[in-house]
Structure formats: C-alpha cells, structure tokens
Design a protein around this motif. Structure first.
Motif, PDB file in Angstrom:
ATOM      1  N   VAL A 107      29.504  -2.231  26.510  1.00  0.00           N
ATOM      2  CA  VAL A 107      28.067  -2.441  26.299  1.00  0.00           C
ATOM      3  C   VAL A 107      27.706  -3.889  26.623  1.00  0.00           C
ATOM      4  CG1 VAL A 107      26.196  -2.295  24.613  1.00  0.00           C
ATOM      5  CG2 VAL A 107      28.091  -0.671  24.496  1.00  0.00           C
ATOM      6  N   ALA A 108      28.657  -4.801  26.317  1.00  0.00           N
ATOM      7  CA  ALA A 108      28.401  -6.232  26.561  1.00  0.00           C
ATOM      8  C   ALA A 108      28.540  -6.601  28.038  1.00  0.00           C
ATOM      9  CB  ALA A 108      29.361  -7.070  25.721  1.00  0.00           C
ATOM     10  N   MET A 109      29.064  -5.670  28.825  1.00  0.00           N
ATOM     11  CA  MET A 109      29.378  -5.986  30.221  1.00  0.00           C
ATOM     12  C   MET A 109      28.155  -6.448  31.042  1.00  0.00           C
ATOM     13  SD  MET A 109      31.804  -3.633  32.554  1.00  0.00           S
ATOM     14  CE  MET A 109      33.155  -3.580  31.424  1.00  0.00           C
ATOM     15  N   PRO A 110      26.999  -5.742  30.967  1.00  0.00           N
ATOM     16  CA  PRO A 110      25.841  -6.235  31.739  1.00  0.00           C
ATOM     17  C   PRO A 110      25.416  -7.628  31.301  1.00  0.00           C
ATOM     18  CG  PRO A 110      25.472  -3.995  30.941  1.00  0.00           C
ATOM     19  CD  PRO A 110      26.703  -4.483  30.284  1.00  0.00           C
ATOM     20  N   LEU A 111      25.479  -7.878  29.990  1.00  0.00           N
ATOM     21  CA  LEU A 111      25.110  -9.192  29.467  1.00  0.00           C
ATOM     22  C   LEU A 111      26.044 -10.269  30.037  1.00  0.00           C
ATOM     23  CD1 LEU A 111      23.588 -11.030  27.380  1.00  0.00           C
ATOM     24  CD2 LEU A 111      25.414 -10.463  25.777  1.00  0.00           C
ATOM     25  N   SER A 112      27.342  -9.971  30.003  1.00  0.00           N
ATOM     26  CA  SER A 112      28.330 -10.925  30.506  1.00  0.00           C
ATOM     27  C   SER A 112      28.122 -11.192  31.999  1.00  0.00           C
ATOM     28  CB  SER A 112      29.739 -10.376  30.251  1.00  0.00           C
ATOM     29  OG  SER A 112      30.686 -11.264  30.758  1.00  0.00           O
ATOM     30  N   ALA A 113      27.900 -10.115  32.754  1.00  0.00           N
ATOM     31  CA  ALA A 113      27.680 -10.268  34.196  1.00  0.00           C
ATOM     32  C   ALA A 113      26.439 -11.122  34.458  1.00  0.00           C
ATOM     33  CB  ALA A 113      27.543  -8.900  34.853  1.00  0.00           C
ATOM     34  N   LEU A 114      25.390 -10.891  33.659  1.00  0.00           N
ATOM     35  CA  LEU A 114      24.143 -11.650  33.835  1.00  0.00           C
ATOM     36  C   LEU A 114      24.351 -13.129  33.492  1.00  0.00           C
ATOM     37  CD1 LEU A 114      21.071 -11.531  34.417  1.00  0.00           C
ATOM     38  CD2 LEU A 114      20.735 -11.192  31.964  1.00  0.00           C
ATOM     39  N   VAL A 115      25.022 -13.382  32.352  1.00  0.00           N
ATOM     40  CA  VAL A 115      25.279 -14.773  31.934  1.00  0.00           C
ATOM     41  C   VAL A 115      26.069 -15.502  33.012  1.00  0.00           C
ATOM     42  CG1 VAL A 115      26.571 -16.204  30.296  1.00  0.00           C
ATOM     43  CG2 VAL A 115      25.155 -14.336  29.450  1.00  0.00           C
ATOM     44  N   LEU A 116      27.110 -14.845  33.519  1.00  0.00           N
ATOM     45  CA  LEU A 116      27.953 -15.495  34.527  1.00  0.00           C
ATOM     46  C   LEU A 116      27.228 -15.621  35.870  1.00  0.00           C
ATOM     47  CD1 LEU A 116      30.918 -16.555  34.210  1.00  0.00           C
ATOM     48  CD2 LEU A 116      30.108 -15.178  32.324  1.00  0.00           C
ATOM     49  N   PHE A 117      26.330 -14.676  36.165  1.00  0.00           N
ATOM     50  CA  PHE A 117      25.539 -14.764  37.405  1.00  0.00           C
ATOM     51  C   PHE A 117      24.665 -16.025  37.364  1.00  0.00           C
ATOM     52  CE2 PHE A 117      21.894 -13.830  40.115  1.00  0.00           C
ATOM     53  CZ  PHE A 117      22.500 -13.318  41.252  1.00  0.00           C
ATOM     54  N   VAL A 118      23.991 -16.207  36.222  1.00  0.00           N
ATOM     55  CA  VAL A 118      23.110 -17.379  36.066  1.00  0.00           C
ATOM     56  C   VAL A 118      23.944 -18.666  36.089  1.00  0.00           C
ATOM     57  CG1 VAL A 118      21.524 -18.552  34.483  1.00  0.00           C
ATOM     58  CG2 VAL A 118      21.359 -16.069  34.808  1.00  0.00           C
ATOM     59  N   LEU A 119      25.069 -18.637  35.394  1.00  0.00           N
ATOM     60  CA  LEU A 119      25.947 -19.817  35.376  1.00  0.00           C
ATOM     61  C   LEU A 119      26.432 -20.127  36.799  1.00  0.00           C
ATOM     62  CD1 LEU A 119      27.356 -21.870  33.428  1.00  0.00           C
ATOM     63  CD2 LEU A 119      29.334 -20.352  33.484  1.00  0.00           C
ATOM     64  N   GLY A 120      26.741 -19.068  37.541  1.00  0.00           N
ATOM     65  CA  GLY A 120      27.186 -19.241  38.925  1.00  0.00           C
ATOM     66  C   GLY A 120      26.118 -19.936  39.760  1.00  0.00           C
ATOM     67  N   ILE A 121      24.861 -19.532  39.569  1.00  0.00           N
ATOM     68  CA  ILE A 121      23.759 -20.173  40.313  1.00  0.00           C
ATOM     69  C   ILE A 121      23.673 -21.658  39.950  1.00  0.00           C
ATOM     70  CG2 ILE A 121      21.237 -20.290  40.545  1.00  0.00           C
ATOM     71  CD1 ILE A 121      21.181 -17.237  40.278  1.00  0.00           C
ATOM     72  N   ILE A 122      23.723 -21.937  38.643  1.00  0.00           N
ATOM     73  CA  ILE A 122      23.598 -23.339  38.196  1.00  0.00           C
ATOM     74  C   ILE A 122      24.744 -24.183  38.766  1.00  0.00           C
ATOM     75  CG2 ILE A 122      23.691 -24.838  36.149  1.00  0.00           C
ATOM     76  CD1 ILE A 122      22.342 -22.505  34.591  1.00  0.00           C
ATOM     77  N   ILE A 123      25.956 -23.651  38.664  1.00  0.00           N
ATOM     78  CA  ILE A 123      27.118 -24.411  39.148  1.00  0.00           C
ATOM     79  C   ILE A 123      27.033 -24.612  40.658  1.00  0.00           C
ATOM     80  CG2 ILE A 123      29.622 -24.240  39.546  1.00  0.00           C
ATOM     81  CD1 ILE A 123      29.827 -23.123  36.690  1.00  0.00           C
ATOM     82  N   TYR A 124      26.595 -23.574  41.371  1.00  0.00           N
ATOM     83  CA  TYR A 124      26.486 -23.718  42.822  1.00  0.00           C
ATOM     84  C   TYR A 124      25.472 -24.805  43.186  1.00  0.00           C
ATOM     85  CZ  TYR A 124      25.620 -23.156  47.671  1.00  0.00           C
ATOM     86  OH  TYR A 124      25.470 -23.461  49.000  1.00  0.00           O
ATOM     87  N   LYS A 125      24.311 -24.718  42.544  1.00  0.00           N
ATOM     88  CA  LYS A 125      23.229 -25.658  42.894  1.00  0.00           C
ATOM     89  C   LYS A 125      23.609 -27.094  42.553  1.00  0.00           C
ATOM     90  CE  LYS A 125      19.797 -22.908  44.270  1.00  0.00           C
ATOM     91  NZ  LYS A 125      19.319 -22.981  45.658  1.00  0.00           N
ATOM     92  N   LEU A 126      24.244 -27.277  41.394  1.00  0.00           N
ATOM     93  CA  LEU A 126      24.488 -28.632  40.923  1.00  0.00           C
ATOM     94  C   LEU A 126      25.785 -29.239  41.452  1.00  0.00           C
ATOM     95  CD1 LEU A 126      23.380 -28.422  37.175  1.00  0.00           C
ATOM     96  CD2 LEU A 126      22.071 -29.116  39.178  1.00  0.00           C
ATOM     97  N   ILE A 127      26.763 -28.421  41.767  1.00  0.00           N
ATOM     98  CA  ILE A 127      28.078 -28.966  42.126  1.00  0.00           C
ATOM     99  C   ILE A 127      28.517 -28.541  43.523  1.00  0.00           C
ATOM    100  CG2 ILE A 127      30.524 -29.079  41.492  1.00  0.00           C
ATOM    101  CD1 ILE A 127      29.602 -28.547  38.577  1.00  0.00           C
ATOM    102  N   ILE A 128      28.609 -27.220  43.725  1.00  0.00           N
ATOM    103  CA  ILE A 128      29.222 -26.725  44.958  1.00  0.00           C
ATOM    104  C   ILE A 128      28.389 -27.107  46.188  1.00  0.00           C
ATOM    105  CG2 ILE A 128      30.147 -24.680  46.134  1.00  0.00           C
ATOM    106  CD1 ILE A 128      31.516 -25.149  43.468  1.00  0.00           C
TER     107      ILE A 128
END
Lengths: 436, 286
Positions: B63-84
C-alpha cells in the motif's frame, strides 16, 4: 530560486556531516581533546566501540554502560556490593578519577587500528577496552603490542589466545568459543538424559567471517567427541542478499538441533526465510552473536521464544551484584533507549571494572605494573558482575576459570536452563512451530 | 524435483530485486551516460518510507509503494536539478563520481536521522502467509517484488517506446545535441529519466521490506549485484537488466543448493564471465 535551493542543500549536507562527526566526538565527552595528559587526578581509559556502522546500537549501549560504571567507580557508593563502588575513585592513587576517551571504530578494522594509535599517542590512555569483534580485536592487538598498552576484550575467538600470535599485552577474562561450544554439547547430552530428547543429528549454520569460521572446527571436534552426526554444514556470508538455498538445505536435512553462529542481520533473514518455507527447526542453539543483541530481540519479539543461546550472563543470575547492576542500568540517565541489560553489555562492562581494580592494585598506571596487576588480580567473586569459577591466566592472556551457560528465550527475556544448578526455567524441547 | 523447483522459483524471486535495481541503473546509464552509484541508497530510502508508513500508519508495504515511488520521484527531480545537472557540465570524472558522493551523504544522513540499528516492519503485515502447492511453497509477500519487476519492466518498455516523452528520452540518449535541434528539451528528458529511476528504486525498497531487514548501508549490498546485472544485460538495456537480474538470482540459489552455499556468489560471477566472454557488450548490448 535554484541558487537558493542549492545553497540550502549544501548547508544541509554540511550540517549532516558535522552532525555525523559530532556523533563520533560525542564519545569524547570526558576527554579534552588535544592536551593528551593523564595527570595525577585523572586516569584516561581508551574505549573503542562502534558508535556508527552496522553495530552502532550495541556500541553506543556499551559506551553508555561504561559511562554509568565510571560514575559508580568515581563516586562513593557504600550501599553497593560491587567492587570499586564503596569509595570514590582509585584510593591507592589519592582518589584519582577515571576518565573515558571514547572512540568510534565503526566495526572496521582499519579505522580501529588508526583510532587505537590515536588513543595511545595523542590521548595517552593507560589501557584500551570496549566492544570488539574477534577480527577487530586481532587488528587492534597489533597496535597495543607495539606500544605496550594493555588491551582487554571479551570477544570469543579461540585463535586470539591459542599462542599463534604471542600477544603479551592482551587480556581476556571472558570465555572462549571452546567453552561455549562444550557447554552446548553438554546441554544436548543433558536434554537427552533428563528430557528424553532423542537428539542424534545436528546441522551447523555459520557465517563465514572470523566469528563463524572459528566456531566451525570446534563444533566439528565436539560433535565427533560426543557422538552427534552432522547432517548439514552451511557456511554463508552475513551480508548475503538472500539465504534461500541455505534454508532449503537445512529444511531438507531436518536436523534434531540446529547450531547457529550468526550476527543480527543474517539471523533475522534466516528466520524470515524459514517462515516463507514453512519450516521450523526442531531446536535452535545460537552462539551468542546476534542472538544477544537488543536490535535482534526487538525485531524478533515473541518469535524468538524458545530459541536458545550460549552466554555468560543473564539477568536471572541470583547474585547481589547482578540485582544492583540491573537496577542501576534501569534507572541510569545514560540508558536513553531504556533497553534491558544483556550478556553482551555486561561482558564488556566487566573489563572496565577489572581495569579499575588492576589500577587500584598496582597503585600506578605504569604499564608493566598494570600488566602484572591484570595478570594477578586480587578479587572477591561475590563483588563481580559475573560469578565465574575464578580468575587465573594462562601464558596467552586467557582466563582459564571463566565459565558459561545456556539460556532459552521466553516471555521477553533469556532464562538460564543449563547447567541445572543455576537454572531458573525448565528447558522446552522441541521448539513449537513458528507462526507462518 | 520439488527442491529443484523451489530453488528455481526462489531464484527468480530473489533475482527480481536485482532486476529492479538494475533497470534503474540501466535507465540512467542509457540516457545520461552516468553510472548511478546512488541507486542502492534510493532503494534504502524506499525501505525507510515503507518502514515508517508501516510503523506510523500501519500500512502494508504494498500500500505504501505508490507513496514511496512518489517521494523518491520528487527527490530524484530535486537531486537532478541541484546536483546532477550541474555536474553534467563539468569534467567526465566529476560526472561519474558525483553519484558516489551523493550515496555517501544519503547513507550518513540516514544513519543520523533514522539510526544505524537493524529494523524490520513493526506492525503486522496483512499481505503475508504461504500457499502450499505440494511441490512448491509460495510466500505471498515474496510475489510482490516479482510482480513489481514485471510491471516496471512492462511500463518502462511502454513508456520509452510509445509515449512522446519516452521517445524524447530515447532521442536524447542517442544524441543530446541533435535532439535539442529538433525541439526536444534534453534537460527535461534527463530529469524525468533520473526521477523515474529513483522512483523504481523507491518501489523496490517497499517490496524488499517484506522479508529483508533495514539499515542505512543496506543499498550497497544490492547495488553491486545491480551493476553486474546491468553489465551482463548490456549497458543501457532495460530488457537486458531485467533478464540478467533474474538469471543472477537463479544462479545464486541453484549454486547454493547444488554446489555449496559458501561459494554461491562464484556461480553468479561465472555466469557473468561467460556472458561477457561471448557478448562483451552484454547480452542485449549494442
């Protein structure tokens, strides 16, 4: 906006790193880094323990117990039976106080070696104790031998004191795997003779680092000596991504008793995999390791019921010092996690107590005198935390009179089941099935 | 025979987690030419999301899987924009090592904020139990990573091949500058790819908490095998990463079962060595 976010992220990372570093230094809370002198009123003790890394929970708990015990030794506690508690500090050195210099070895041998050097050369500690695995103790012993500083450990590998290393400054009051494993086989005989257990076959399940690898040949030796058939022998990596084939092989062999030498993580994975395979071992005896660590017990909960482990201390030992110690720890401000006192904590705490007693006896922190005192310690067994048969060392720094016992977990705690003289519970054999 | 079947089945299941990690690494490599050393840490963060969703809200990992995927998706965007994204403008070595540094920050941050001790799900899991077929015992919770790997592989295949954004990502992976000339925003394609890879790891982390313990360094254990799966499948090939992950899981379990548990990882490495001997660019490499 992007620049602001970048700046924010950078600041967050710096704070994170600073906080991580702080975690290490927080152990040094009593040590004034830099001056490095043990003056007449303070005696610096080096404490190497894993404050971070995979064994951080145990390492921090041991550091906390050391701090509690140091307070007991440094202050006057005439109401306590425990050795070194009645008077304040080291009376033979004008009441000098112990000062812990706690360092983080991160469960990594390279870090442990560099931290041991730092403790000796920069912090001028008079001896080193703490929480060690056998592999880390072996690495640190090379440093303490070089600088002729006593190292006191309670890890159990026989190879540390079998003469192959010729350590002169290495001391182990606690028992070795040899004794623990002999206890295990004596216990199986006891179950056969008194409870008609019908144990004939065993399987060995051992992780493949220094800990497990040292245990395997001793178990094989005693199995041959006591006449038990080994139906399966599994060696595995404790960092395995799965233990499926291991469990399938144990399930197929279906031994009467499974002997496990495992750490926390692999023991948890093993039991999860057993449940997935609808398999409950007939009976399990662990060799301490993960079985006596609080994160294992927290994760397992009641599912750990009826699992046995060897050990050298349990809270049901009926002595005044044990009761005092349990009470002190339960009410200690250092016990921030409110965890119960366990075998792994007490074995390490004993080493600090022995060191304080040796300094008291030597009346000096000069290393040769301290070594002599550690080897020829005057003691009253009724004032020690673990009631061993006695203390006397062989030429390799091993106490030959320490002894252990077997405990079985039930209702939130381990209870002594063997030897019968000290037992607080009848052993339950075989184990009931897991809840699948 | 039933032991062999059980071993084969468990091998596929164990390989599913490796496949999930490998698919994320393959996506980032294939599109951005960056070896994502932080993929294991995204898996670890997904496990922590699952752990706290279970502990605080009593949610099953599934049940937590969509939430986890969403959290990590957003984190991925932030990390990409700020670092990668910034590192991509720098020398090649910086590009390769930036995710390694990121992985260290994530591990130590997790240690600081969540603690270093081993954790398992504290509240009872509803989707659990076993199905006994006589010749095969199926643990329900272990079906989750397998089904997830199938779904992720299918969705990635569909997304990259049939959607406008997927085609843009593929075009960018072939030639970033040419893609820019025909109106594709390469930076956007990179952002989505990195975030998607993070989200896959987040979902995989949830599936893993059903049977594996959790601690800050857990990602490193799986990541190494994820890299091998990517190399075996062919760098940048999602299909190759998926099938190689499964193959490695089977090799691991059957070697342990029929040769020796102490050397089961040798079996995995032998399969890898044989594969790259015959196909140096990986089984599906071009």
């Amino acid at each position: 906006m992007k620049k602001f976010l970048s700046f924010f992220l950078a600041v967050t990372m710096i704070f994170t790193l600073a906080a991580c570093g702080n975690n290490t230094n927080s152990g040094n809370q009593n040590g004034s880094a830099g001056d490095g002198q043990s003056d007449g009123n303070t005696i610096r003790i080096g404490v190497l323990t894993p404050l971070t890394g995979s064994s951080a929970q145990l390492g921090n708990q041991v550091a906390a117990i050391y701090q509690m015990l140091t307070d007991v030794i440094n202050e006057e506690h005439p109401e306590l039976t425990m050795a070194m508690a009645a008077s304040a500090g080291i009376t033979s050195m004008d009441g000098a106080k112990l000062e812990l210099v706690i360092a983080d070895h991160k469960s990594d041998a390279t870090t442990a070696v560099s931290e041991a050097k730092r403790l000796i050369t920069e912090q001028n500690v008079v001896a080193i104790c703490g929480e060690f695995t056998s592999a880390i103790a072996k690495a640190v012993a090379v440093v303490t031998e070089q600088y002729e500083v006593p190292l006191i450990v309670s890890c159990s590998a026989v190879s540390l004191t079998d003469g192959t290393n010729d350590f002169q400054w290495f001391f182990r009051y606690a028992i070795t795997d040899e004794t623990y494993i002999k206890d295990t086989f004596d216990f199986m005989n006891y179950l056969n003779e008194n409870y008609d257990a019908g144990i004939k076959t065993i399987a060995m399940f051992s992780e493949d680092s220094e800990f497990g690898a040292n245990i395997v040949p001793i178990e094989e030796k005693y199995a041959a000596e006591y006449g038990y058939e080994i139906v399966e022998k599994i060696n595995y990596s404790s960092s395995a991504t799965n233990l499926t084939s291991e469990v399938l092989k144990i399930k197929e062999a279906d031994p009467d008793v499974l002997l496990m030498s495992s750490f926390v993580s692999d023991a948890l994975l093993f039991f999860n995999t057993c449940k997935e395979q609808k398999y409950t071992p007939n009976f399990i005896i662990g060799q301490r390791g993960g079985f006596i660590q609080s994160d294992y017990l927290t994760a397992m909960g009641d599912e750990n019921n009826y699992i046995c482990t060897t050990g050298s201390w349990a809270s049901d030992i009926n002595t005044d010092v044990t009761k005092e110690l349990v009470d002190l720890w339960a009410n200690s401000s250092y016990n921030t996690e409110k965890v119960d006192l366990m075998d792994s904590h007490v074995k390490d705490a004993m080493n600090l107590l022995f060191l304080a007693m040796a300094i008291e006896q030597a009346g000096t922190t000069e290393s040769t005198a301290l070594r002599e005192a550690l080897l020829n310690l005057d003691y009253d067994m009724d004032t020690l935390m673990i009631p061993w048969n006695g203390i006397s060392f062989n030429e390799y720094g091993q106490n030959t009179q320490s002894n252990g016992f077997v405990t079985q977990y039930y209702d939130g705690a381990y209870h002594t089941v063997f030897p019968a003289a000290g037992a607080s519970m009848e052993p339950v054999f075989p184990m009931p099935e897991f809840d699948y | 025979m039933s032991v062999f079947l059980q071993g084969l089945y468990e091998g596929i299941i164990n390989g599913s987690i490796l496949a999930l990690i490998a698919m994320g690494i393959a996506l980032v490599w294939g599109v951005m030419n960056i070896l994502s050393f932080s993929q294991g840490e995204f898996l670890m963060l997904g496990m922590f999301v699952s752990y706290y969703a279970n502990r605080l809200l009593g949610l099953d990992p599934i049940v937590a899987m969509p939430l986890s995927a969403l959290v990590l998706f957003v984190l991925g965007i932030i990390i990409y924009k700020l670092i990668i994204a910034r590192a991509l403008r720098g020398p090649i070595l910086s590009q390769r090592l930036i995710t390694f540094a990121l992985s260290m920050v994530l591990v130590y941050s997790a240690q600081l904020f969540f603690g270093a001790e081993y954790k398992t799900l504290s509240n009872p899991v509803k989707f659990s139990g076993t199905i006994d077929l006589g010749f095969l015992t199926i643990a329900k919770q272990k079906l989750v990573p397998f089904l997830l790997a199938l779904i992720v592989a299918g969705l990635l295949f569909w997304f990259l091949r049939y959607t406008r954004m997927g085609k843009a990502i593929q075009a960018t992976s072939m030639d970033r500058y040419a893609a820019g000339l025909v109106g594709i925003n390469p930076d956007r394609a990179y952002t989505i790819s990195f975030a998607l890879a993070s989200a896959v790891a987040g979902a995989a982390g949830c599936a893993l908490t059903y049977y594996y313990y959790l601690y800050p360094n857990v990602g490193a254990t799986f990541q190494l095998w994820g890299f091998i799966a990517v190399a075996m499948g062919g760098f940048g090939s999602i299909t190759g990463a998926f099938l190689s992950g499964l193959l490695m899981g089977i090799a691991d379990t059957l070697t342990g079962l029929y040769v020796n548990t102490a050397i089961k990882y040798i079996g995995v490495c032998v399969v890898f060595l044989v594969a790259v001997s015959f196909r140096p660019k990986g089984i599906f490499g071009k």
